[in-house]
Every structure is written in structure tokens, then in C-alpha cells.
Design a protein around this motif. Structure first.
Motif, short mmCIF file in Angstrom:
data_model
loop_
_atom_site.label_atom_id
_atom_site.label_comp_id
_atom_site.label_asym_id
_atom_site.label_seq_id
_atom_site.Cartn_x
_atom_site.Cartn_y
_atom_site.Cartn_z
N HIS A 186 0.84 -1.20 0.00
CA HIS A 186 0.00 0.00 0.00
C HIS A 186 0.88 1.25 0.00
O HIS A 186 0.61 2.21 -0.75
CB HIS A 186 -0.91 -0.03 1.23
N LEU A 187 1.92 1.26 0.83
CA LEU A 187 2.85 2.39 0.87
C LEU A 187 3.45 2.66 -0.51
O LEU A 187 3.48 3.81 -0.97
CB LEU A 187 3.94 2.10 1.90
N VAL A 188 3.94 1.62 -1.15
CA VAL A 188 4.59 1.80 -2.45
C VAL A 188 3.59 2.25 -3.52
O VAL A 188 3.92 3.10 -4.37
CB VAL A 188 5.31 0.49 -2.88
N ALA A 189 2.38 1.72 -3.47
CA ALA A 189 1.36 2.12 -4.45
C ALA A 189 1.03 3.60 -4.31
O ALA A 189 0.90 4.33 -5.31
CB ALA A 189 0.10 1.27 -4.26
N ILE A 190 0.88 4.08 -3.08
CA ILE A 190 0.60 5.50 -2.86
C ILE A 190 1.78 6.35 -3.32
O ILE A 190 1.60 7.38 -3.99
CB ILE A 190 0.29 5.77 -1.39
N LEU A 191 2.99 5.93 -2.99
CA LEU A 191 4.17 6.71 -3.38
C LEU A 191 4.29 6.78 -4.90
O LEU A 191 4.62 7.84 -5.46
CB LEU A 191 5.42 6.09 -2.76
N ARG A 192 4.00 5.68 -5.57
CA ARG A 192 4.03 5.68 -7.05
C ARG A 192 3.03 6.69 -7.60
O ARG A 192 3.35 7.47 -8.50
CB ARG A 192 3.73 4.28 -7.58
N GLU A 193 1.83 6.70 -7.04
CA GLU A 193 0.81 7.62 -7.53
C GLU A 193 1.19 9.07 -7.20
O GLU A 193 0.99 9.98 -8.01
CB GLU A 193 -0.54 7.27 -6.91
N GLY A 194 1.76 9.29 -6.02
CA GLY A 194 2.18 10.64 -5.65
C GLY A 194 3.26 11.17 -6.57
O GLY A 194 3.24 12.35 -6.95
N ILE A 195 4.22 10.33 -6.93
CA ILE A 195 5.27 10.74 -7.86
C ILE A 195 4.69 10.98 -9.25
O ILE A 195 5.04 11.95 -9.93
CB ILE A 195 6.39 9.69 -7.91
N SER A 196 3.77 10.12 -9.67
CA SER A 196 3.14 10.27 -10.99
C SER A 196 2.36 11.57 -11.08
O SER A 196 2.44 12.29 -12.09
CB SER A 196 2.21 9.08 -11.26
N ARG A 197 1.63 11.92 -10.05
CA ARG A 197 0.88 13.18 -10.04
C ARG A 197 1.83 14.38 -10.06
O ARG A 197 1.55 15.39 -10.71
CB ARG A 197 -0.03 13.25 -8.81
N THR A 198 2.95 14.25 -9.36
CA THR A 198 3.94 15.33 -9.37
C THR A 198 4.53 15.50 -10.76
O THR A 198 4.74 16.63 -11.23
CB THR A 198 5.04 15.03 -8.34
N MET A 199 4.80 14.40 -11.45
CA MET A 199 5.31 14.49 -12.83
C MET A 199 4.31 15.21 -13.71
O MET A 199 4.69 16.06 -14.54
CB MET A 199 5.60 13.09 -13.38
N ASP A 200 3.03 14.89 -13.56
CA ASP A 200 2.00 15.57 -14.35
C ASP A 200 1.99 17.07 -14.05
O ASP A 200 1.88 17.90 -14.97
CB ASP A 200 0.62 14.98 -14.04
N ASP A 201 2.11 17.44 -12.77
CA ASP A 201 2.14 18.85 -12.38
C ASP A 201 3.30 19.57 -13.07
O ASP A 201 3.14 20.67 -13.63
CB ASP A 201 2.29 19.00 -10.87
N LEU A 202 4.49 18.97 -12.99
CA LEU A 202 5.69 19.60 -13.54
C LEU A 202 5.60 19.76 -15.04
O LEU A 202 6.06 20.76 -15.60
CB LEU A 202 6.93 18.79 -13.14
N ARG A 203 5.02 18.77 -15.71
CA ARG A 203 4.84 18.87 -17.17
C ARG A 203 3.87 20.02 -17.51
O ARG A 203 4.11 20.81 -18.43
CB ARG A 203 4.30 17.56 -17.72
N LYS A 204 2.78 20.10 -16.76
CA LYS A 204 1.78 21.16 -17.02
C LYS A 204 2.37 22.54 -16.80
O LYS A 204 2.02 23.50 -17.49
CB LYS A 204 0.57 20.96 -16.13
N GLU A 205 3.28 22.64 -15.82
CA GLU A 205 3.90 23.94 -15.53
C GLU A 205 5.03 24.25 -16.47
O GLU A 205 5.57 25.37 -16.45
CB GLU A 205 4.42 23.93 -14.08
N GLY A 206 5.42 23.29 -17.29
CA GLY A 206 6.49 23.52 -18.27
C GLY A 206 7.89 23.54 -17.69
O GLY A 206 8.81 24.01 -18.35
N VAL A 207 8.06 23.02 -16.46
CA VAL A 207 9.38 23.03 -15.85
C VAL A 207 10.13 21.71 -16.04
O VAL A 207 11.30 21.59 -15.68
CB VAL A 207 9.32 23.37 -14.35
N TRP A 208 9.43 20.73 -16.59
CA TRP A 208 10.04 19.42 -16.79
C TRP A 208 9.29 18.69 -17.89
O TRP A 208 8.07 18.70 -17.92
CB TRP A 208 9.99 18.62 -15.48
N GLN A 209 10.03 18.08 -18.77
CA GLN A 209 9.38 17.40 -19.91
C GLN A 209 9.73 15.92 -19.95
O GLN A 209 9.64 15.27 -20.98
CB GLN A 209 9.80 18.05 -21.23
N GLY A 210 10.15 15.35 -18.84
CA GLY A 210 10.58 13.96 -18.79
C GLY A 210 9.47 12.98 -19.11
O GLY A 210 8.31 13.29 -19.06
#
Length: 468
Positions: free
Chosen positions: A444-468
Motif C-alpha cells: 500500500h505504501l509503495v502504491a501511494i508513493l508511485r501515484e504521488g510521484i506520478s501526479r507530481t510528474m503531471d504537475d511539472l509537465r503542465k507547468e512547463g518546468v520538466w518534460q521527462g
């Protein structure tokens, strides 16, 4: 950034929030908000879980501050605390003593390597390291070597918040605005294999670190160096695990040059790596002193200490200054309630929790390692039940700050919404859950952390600060 509910909003109706903003000074504050800040309100805990001020159930990913080793709400520890306080709540350590501290000293000495048979108690990790350093100074003064006081420490290190212990710290931003005893400390490179020079093997990196240590001893002069202080694993530096054999080679150089080796096990002790002490069990070293705190009471009562070699005390006994006084002590040294709690905590660890921690640790590391398939993740590293997920702008440059210096905080905010408390360290997320965590809870811990990182990647892409 996507809208994430701030902790101050989450519990705005709780009077504790406004009281904190009006009266409470939090640790490690920024000047712009000091004395007017409310952090995530936690109201209760049970096992590996916390409840926040909004009623949300959270996995306690950092186990408080690396310390809630046997889990929250252990009735055995609460009962011992009550019973000891009713029997003897306090005694002055200056001219009286208590039985729990003597018994705890015996049990700790049984676990400590080599001839580390004597324990001096403090109130926590910072004061434990401070005590070890002051003992080193006293030891060399009594032996007629007042010049032998320099302290070797490393980049990435964290050893405390008192003046002398904090002077050893080597993490980014820790000392940007703080004074330190820089004249007493010599800094070495961080033993971080992830950031070793490009093209250099782990073995060659180990040789580089050892050569640097030997060259530093030669340049400063062994006659001027009192001790080396090192964590078996650099915890708050990002769970940095030095190359294999490094610590033992450093110990050998210290021994050859009459430099005291202080193993800072404030985090790694009392089960975090599956053993009461990790220095000998996992790293094959016998230090001259070991500092401990945190897990010794599983955070239920403030307690720390230093385990000291028999040899050092005999050297003092044989000196020409038998009346020299180690003028150091704390009001709460050998506190009877803290020592009683620590004794029961050891019972719990010995009663199956250490075995459980060793059993689930490989699964914990394996499941977290799967997060390396996320583009934002540069490396997942760890040992026992401590690990770090380091985020980078890109894996080629390994540059964390081009990306966002608070990316760890972004991930933590998303994970909070999903039911996990993370310890964010700039571009890193540290995980060190209670030792009683189960495989299902790890999933459960790892699943939440994966989703939290994934949402952060989406945020950074939308803000144009990261295109990974």
C-alpha cells in the motif's frame, strides 16, 4: 501545481492550529514564517498509522523521525511509563542513581561490539553526539594531548542540532545561516556512490574515499585529530550507503593513527537495520564509541546515550590526573522513566520485532526499487527498513535542483491526500516505517508513493518546468 489541500486548511477548525500560528516556534523554520506557522496536525496513532487533524488515516512513512520502531499505541510502553513514574519519577544523577539505568546499561553493553561496556545517557541524538565529542576532548586533555581535538566528518552527514554536533553536519542548506565550530572540524567527501564521478567504478570510488581520508590525516597530522564521526548509513543525508568495505578501511586507518572512531547509530540502532547495533553485525567494525537515541525508546520518551570502550576508561584510570573531572552532565541523564521504557522496548524488539524487521526488509527494498521505472526517479536505495527515492531532472546529469528544489515536498503533499506521510528532503523522499509494518502495508505504501510521484510528474509537465 495541481490544487493540493494545505495542512493549515485541513484542520483549520482545530484550535491547536491557530495557537501554533500565534505562539509555537517550530523546528527548522524560515525567517519569513518563523513563529507564525502551522504544520500538519496529528491527533493520534496506532501501529503504522497516524490520524491527522482532518481525520485522515496516514501510513507513518518516516516512523515519526526514524524512531517509532515498535509502532504507535503500544500499551506495554505506556504502562511501564506510568508504573515507573508512580514508583520513581526522577532522581538527580549528580549524587544519586536509579536501578533502571543500571540494568539498561548492562543490556546495551551485551549488544555493543568489542569492549564497549559503559553507557552515558543523554536526552537524544544531538546530546549523545555532543557528549561523545566532549568525552574525546576530555580524554585527550587528561592524556596530555590538548592539541588532539580536530574532528573528521563527511559531506552529507547529519549529527545533530547542538552547537558542536551541528558543526559536523554536511547536508545542503543546513548551515547556510548558522554559525559553527569550523576551526574544529575537517570535512571529507560524501561517500555517495550515486554521485561518484562519471565512469568511476564503485570499487575505484571506495579507493578514492579511503585515499582522501589517509591524505587528510597526513595533511592535518594524526597528532591533531581526535576522532572521526560517521553514520553507518547517512540517514538524513538521503540514506547514503558507502561502497562495500569502506567503513572497515576507515576504521583501520583510525586505529593505526590513534584516532577515535565514533559510530553514530542514532538512526541505525535498535532495529532499523534489523539489529540493536549495526556497526559490527553489518559493517564489521568495532568503534571506540557508539551514539544512540530514537529507537532506544521507540520515541515514547526522550533518551539517548553513548556506549564507551573499556579501553578508553582504563586509559583515564591510569593517567597522571586521577582527579580530573569530566565536567559534563544533563538534568535528565539516566532518567528513570526513559530507561524503564527502553528496557521494555528492548523486550519487544527481542520478542519478535527484530526477527520480523529482518524478514520483511528485503521485500520492502524490492518493492520500492520498482519505482525506478518512473522517469522522475534517479535512484532508489536503502537497507533494512530505511530507504530513499531520489528524484532528478534527468538521469544523465543527476541534477536535482534544475528540476525543483522542493519536488520532495510536492510528492509529500500528493501522498498525504492519498494516505501516506512522506519525509521530503529537497529532491528526495525518505521512507523508514515502523518495524512492525506488514507486506500488505508495504504494498500500500509503495502504491501511494508511485501515484504521488506520478501526479507530481503531471504537475511539472503542465507547468512547463520538466518534460521527462
Amino acid at each position: 501545481m495541481a490544487a493540493v489541500r494545505d495542512s493549515r486548511e485541513m484542520a483549520a477548525e482545530n484550535p491547536a492550529v491557530e495557537l501554533a500560528k500565534s505562539h509555537l516556534v517550530q523546528p527548522w523554520p524560515y525567517a519569513g514564517s518563523i513563529g507564525a506557522e502551522a504544520r500538519t496536525l496529528v491527533t493520534s496513532g496506532d501501529g503504522v498509522y497516524l490520524i491527522d487533524g482532518d481525520g485522515k488515516k496516514l501510513i507513518d512513512g518516516p516512523a515519526g523521525m526514524w524512531c517509532i520502531n515498535v509502532g504507535h499505541r503500544r500499551e506495554e510502553l505506556a504502562r511501564v511509563m506510568y508504573e515507573q513514574a508512580m514508583e520513581l519519577s526522577y532522581n538527580t544523577p549528580w549524587y544519586t542513581m536509579n536501578a533502571p539505568s543500571a540494568e539498561l546499561s548492562r543490556r546495551i553493553a551485551e549488544y555493543a561490539p568489542g569492549d564497549l561496556n559503559h553507557v552515558f545517557y543523554t536526552t537524544g541524538g544531538s546530546s549523545a553526539v555532543e557528549t561523545a565529542l566532549r568525552f574525546m576532548q576530555f580524554y585527550n586533555n587528561v592524556r596530555g594531548r590538548p592539541e588532539k581535538k580536530q574532528i573528521l566528518s563527511r559531506g552529507g552527514a547529519y549529527h545533530g542540532s547542538t552547537y558542536l554536533s551541528a558543526s559536523l553536519n554536511g547536508r545542503p542548506r543546513d548551515r547556510d545561516w548558522m554559525d559553527a565550530a569550523d576551526d574544529l572540524v575537517v570535512k571529507l567527501s560524501s561517500p555517495d556512490p550515486f554521485r561518484r564521478p562519471k565512469g568511476m567504478s564503485a570499487e575505484a570510488f571506495c579507493d578514492f574515499l579511503v585515499d582522501e581520508f589517509r591524505d587528510t590525516v597526513k595533511a592535518v597530522g594524526a597528532q591533531n585529530i581526535g576522532c572521526f564521526v560517521g553514520e553507518p548509513i547517512q540517514a538524513s543525508g538521503g540514506v547514503i550507503i558507502a561502497p562495500a568495505g569502506y567503513l572497515k578501511r576507515i576504521r583501520d586507518i583510525c586505529r593505526e593513527n590513534d584516532i577515535l572512531y565514533v559510530s553514530d547509530e542514532v538512526v541505525t540502532g535498535f532495529g532499523r537495520l534489523g539489529h540493536v547495533f549495526a556497526s559490527e553485525e553489518l559493517f564489521d567494525i568495532e568503534p571506540d564509541m557508539i551514539t544512540f537515541a530514537k529507537g532506544v525508546t521507540s520515541g515514547y520518551f526522550p533518551l539517548g546515550g553513548v556506549v564507551i570502550s573499556e579501553r578508553l576508561l582504563k586509559d583515564l584510570n591510569r593517567s597522571n590526573h586521577p582527579d580530573a573531572m569530566f565536567g559534563h552532565g544533563l538534568t535528565y541523564t539516566s532518567h528513570p522513566v526513559g530507561c524503564a521504557v527502553a528496557l521494555k522496548n528492548l523486550d519487544l524488539l527481542e520478542g519478535g520485532i527484530l526477527d520480523h524487521a529482518r524478514a520483511v526488509a528485503p521485500y520492502f527494498q524490492q518493492r520500492l526499487k520498482t519505482l525506478e521505472d518512473l522517469p522522475l526517479v534517479g535512484e532508489v536505495r536503502g537497507a533494512g527498513l530505511m530507504a530513499c527515492v531520489e528524484c532528478v531532472a534527468d538521469r544523465e546529469s543527476k541534477d536535482p535542483l534544475q528540476l525543483d528544489k522542493d519536488v520532495g515536498k510536492r510528492i509529500d503533499q500528493h501522498c498525504h491526500e492519498l494516505g501516506l506521510l512522506v519525509r521530503p528532503l529537497i529532491n528526495m523522499c525518505v521512507m523508514s516505517p515502523p518495524l512492525v509494518i506488514t507486506k500488505d502495508q508495504i504494498d500500500h505504501l509503495v502504491a501511494i508513493l508511485r501515484e504521488g510521484i506520478s501526479r507530481t510528474m503531471d504537475d511539472l509537465r503542465k507547468e512547463g518546468v520538466w518534460q521527462g
